[in-house]
Design a protein around this motif. Structure first.
Motif: not given
Length: 651
Positions: A401-407, A581-590
């Motif tokens: 199982v692989y889980t994260s808020a940004t995949l 870059a999209v995944i990294a932005l989602k992390q920062g915005a989170g």
């Protein structure tokens, strides 16, 4: 059998389930129930699930409940030691108690997190400390050593984890004496491993998991017990971590430690070889000279950019010769004691690594990083998909199982699954339950130049200042480079009525504590603050991001992988750089909205978000929040927030 062992996972986290009945403040969430059911199915069928779970869905409980109810032996791997401790000491006990399950659980970290009794003794015998403060810290470590059961250095609260003494009293895979150590039976690492071997649910971190994979490949005993299922939390970090572990690393730290340990063990085990210490000291000098051959400035670049110069070749040749000389001398005295034998083995291994760099890479990227007094040489695979897939397959039939808020990028998981070779994975995605339409506002300041402009960071600061005044501080400013952070810190100094906290002026944990305690602070950070930071409440009401987080085109790994994709007829920007870059932005915005009661403004200064066609991909990947280009809307948003109660903020 507990009455709750008969529950299915979806019902266990539902309105009438044991978590709702037994955990204060627990609020059932449909997305959490769906994820728990999906994880349960993956565990039962021994299949692979890739699951993105938005902030606030409660993904931790959504995988812990089915893991505990399954009756399987499960490894849960987290992104950082901090998350590992939080999971083991807070979340796991709550769920286990609510379910009334007697499951045996254990926590296992890398050996560098546990006190080494052998090295504690060596350091005491040396009695050499750079300052009185270090000497005092050592005495506190010795006092703690007599009372600790786990030896976990995170429990030694009086000595900060960033103390320079910890590497001297902990071990690494290189310098551990193994079965030859006089303290083998009472070793804290061995004790933790024994507990791990008997656990039904074991909590580790990604670095330890991949270290275990590397050791299995080399034929050594495995660190982690066999398991029926593995759950990766913060799984978006796996491609980068796997790239490190599947590659080759040689650092100044490893070489200096070899020299220092050789001298210590020579004194301890009395080699009787008069030339051994001078050989170790000569290696340390060669390491220093080799660092200088890269130039004074800290840099990150491709090996070919320096390997052809005469001065560099001379320094490399000298390093090789001194390492070879020390290896020869250590081989002659290896029989004098386990410490010298260990140094001999390490010296040979480091020499072989150095020869890999001298020979040139095969299907790898050869590059380096330097700090003020350090260097690190790396060979990184161009792709890890095949290697990761084969090693995972070699572990036998398991559930993964692989889980994260940004995949995902939008609704697409192919970037993540392609990097790890997860071709047959089932994917699922659940949106955050937070009401971003009313809780948040996205502001893109007008009039900013292209991020390539020389004065871009200065203009970002000027655009951010009125927002910071409207938010009354209470903000993160996240930058894509240390250079931009330094410029912004200089520009903001003395211009704010709020406390300013800058990454690099104190340890990350200390900065966060001070930020929360201040209640109206402004924190400037780079990569390490883009993820893994959880500040709830009005103390963090604004996140400013300087630019879209594309990797540097001169980064040696990104450049090499892009060139390889281009040569294969692929589009590296669309297939790799943009999704990253999209995944990294989602992390920062989170970082902004962490609780159902939070409200805040996300400021993305990069005009490309609206002017370029790919900007739509970024926008579609962010939570659905109103977008404005008017500063007046930002000011109105904060006015409508009403009175601020900073006492409610938590980490």
């Amino acid at each position: 059998m507990s009455e709750f062992e008969r529950w299915r996972s979806r019902e266990a986290v539902g309105p009438g389930g044991p978590l709702a009945r037994r955990i204060p403040g627990f609020a059932p969430r449909p997305a959490q129930q769906k994820m728990a059911h999906a994880v349960e199915k993956a565990l039962e069928s021994r299949k692979t699930l890739v699951a993105e779970s938005g902030t606030g869905t409660g993904k931790t409980y959504a995988y812990l409940v089915p893991a505990l109810l399954s009756g399987l032996r499960v490894i849960v791997s987290t992104g950082t030691r901090t998350l590992q401790d939080q999971l083991f000491r807070r979340d796991l006990p709550r769920v286990r108690d609510a379910l009334e399950l007697p499951a045996r659980v254990a926590l296992l970290k890398g050996r560098g997190n546990y006190l080494c009794l052998h090295r504690l003794g060596v350091t005491a015998e040396e009695g050499r400390f750079a300052t009185r403060a270090q000497s005092a810290e050592f005495q506190r470590i010795r006092a703690w050593a007599f009372g600790t059961r786990s030896g976990d250095i995170a429990e030694a609260g009086e000595v900060p984890e960033e103390s320079e003494l910890w590497p001297r009293v902990t071990s690494t895979a290189d310098n551990c004496l193994g079965g030859q150590c006089a303290h083998y039976d009472e070793c804290f690492v061995n004790r933790a491993r024994r507990e791990a071997a008997g656990a039904e649910l074991l909590v580790v971190n990604h670095h330890l998991f991949f270290a275990d994979l590397a050791l299995r490949e080399e034929g050594f005993a495995q660190l982690l017990p066999s398991a029926d299922a593995v759950i990766f939390d913060e799984a978006h970090q796996l491609p980068e971590i796997a790239s490190d572990f599947f590659g080759v690393t040689l650092s100044s730290h490893q070489l200096r430690n070899l020299g220092r340990d050789t001298i210590s063990e020579d004194l301890r085990e009395a080699s009787g070889l008069a030339t051994l210490r001078p050989a170790a000291e000569a290696l340390e000098k060669a390491v220093q000279d080799f660092r200088l051959a890269f130039g004074i400035e800290a840099r990150r670049d491709h090996w070919d950019r320096v390997a052809g110069t005469g001065a560099f070749k001379d320094a490399l040749r000298a390093l090789h010769e001194h390492l070879e000389e020390l290896t020869v001398q250590l081989e002659t005295v290896a029989g004098r004691g386990p410490g010298l034998a260990n140094c001999a083995r390490r010296s040979q291994a480091l020499r072989e690594r150095l020869e890999r760099f001298e020979a040139g890479p095969l299907d790898e990227i050869a590059w380096f990083e330097t700090g003020p007094r350090s260097f690190m040489l790396r060979l990184t695979p161009l792709s890890i998909a095949r290697e990761f897939g084969s090693r995972i397959a070699g572990l036998g039939a398991k559930a993964w199982v692989y889980t994260s808020a940004t995949l995902a990028v939008g609704e697409d998981f192919s970037h993540f699954t392609g990097q790890l070779g997860l071709e047959d994975a089932h994917t699922a995605r659940w949106e955050s339950p937070f009401d971003y339409a009313s809780q948040a506002l996205l502001y893109v300041p007008p009039g900013l130049p292209d991020p390539a402009s020389r004065d871009y960071t200065l203009r970002v600061v000027e655009a951010a200042l009125p927002v910071l005044r409207a938010s009354e501080g209470r903000a993160f400013l996240l930058f894509t480079s240390h250079r931009a952070l330094r410029i912004a810190a200089e520009q903001l100094a003395g211009r704010l009525d709020y406390p300013l906290f800058v990454q690099g002026t104190a340890a990350r944990a200390q900065l966060l504590e001070r930020f929360v305690a201040a209640g109206n602070g402004v924190l400037l950070g780079t990569a390490s603050f883009w993820e893994g930071v959880d500040v709830k409440g009005p103390t963090l009401s604004c996140v400013v991001i300087d630019k879209l987080p594309f990797g540097s085109p001169e980064d040696p790994v990104l450049k090499a992988r892009s060139e390889a994709m281009t040569a294969a007829g692929r589009n590296p920007f669309r297939e790799f750089q943009l999704p990253e870059a999209v995944i990294a932005l989602k992390q920062g915005a989170g970082r902004l909205i962490r609780d159902a009661a939070d409200r805040g403004v996300l400021v993305i200064c990069d005009p490309r978000l609206l002017s370029r066609s790919y900007g739509r991909l970024f926008l579609d990947s962010l939570p659905p929040m109103p977008l404005t280009r008017a500063q007046a809307d930002v000011e109105r948003f904060f006015r409508e927030a009403g009175a601020v109660d900073t006492d409610t903020a938590t980490l």
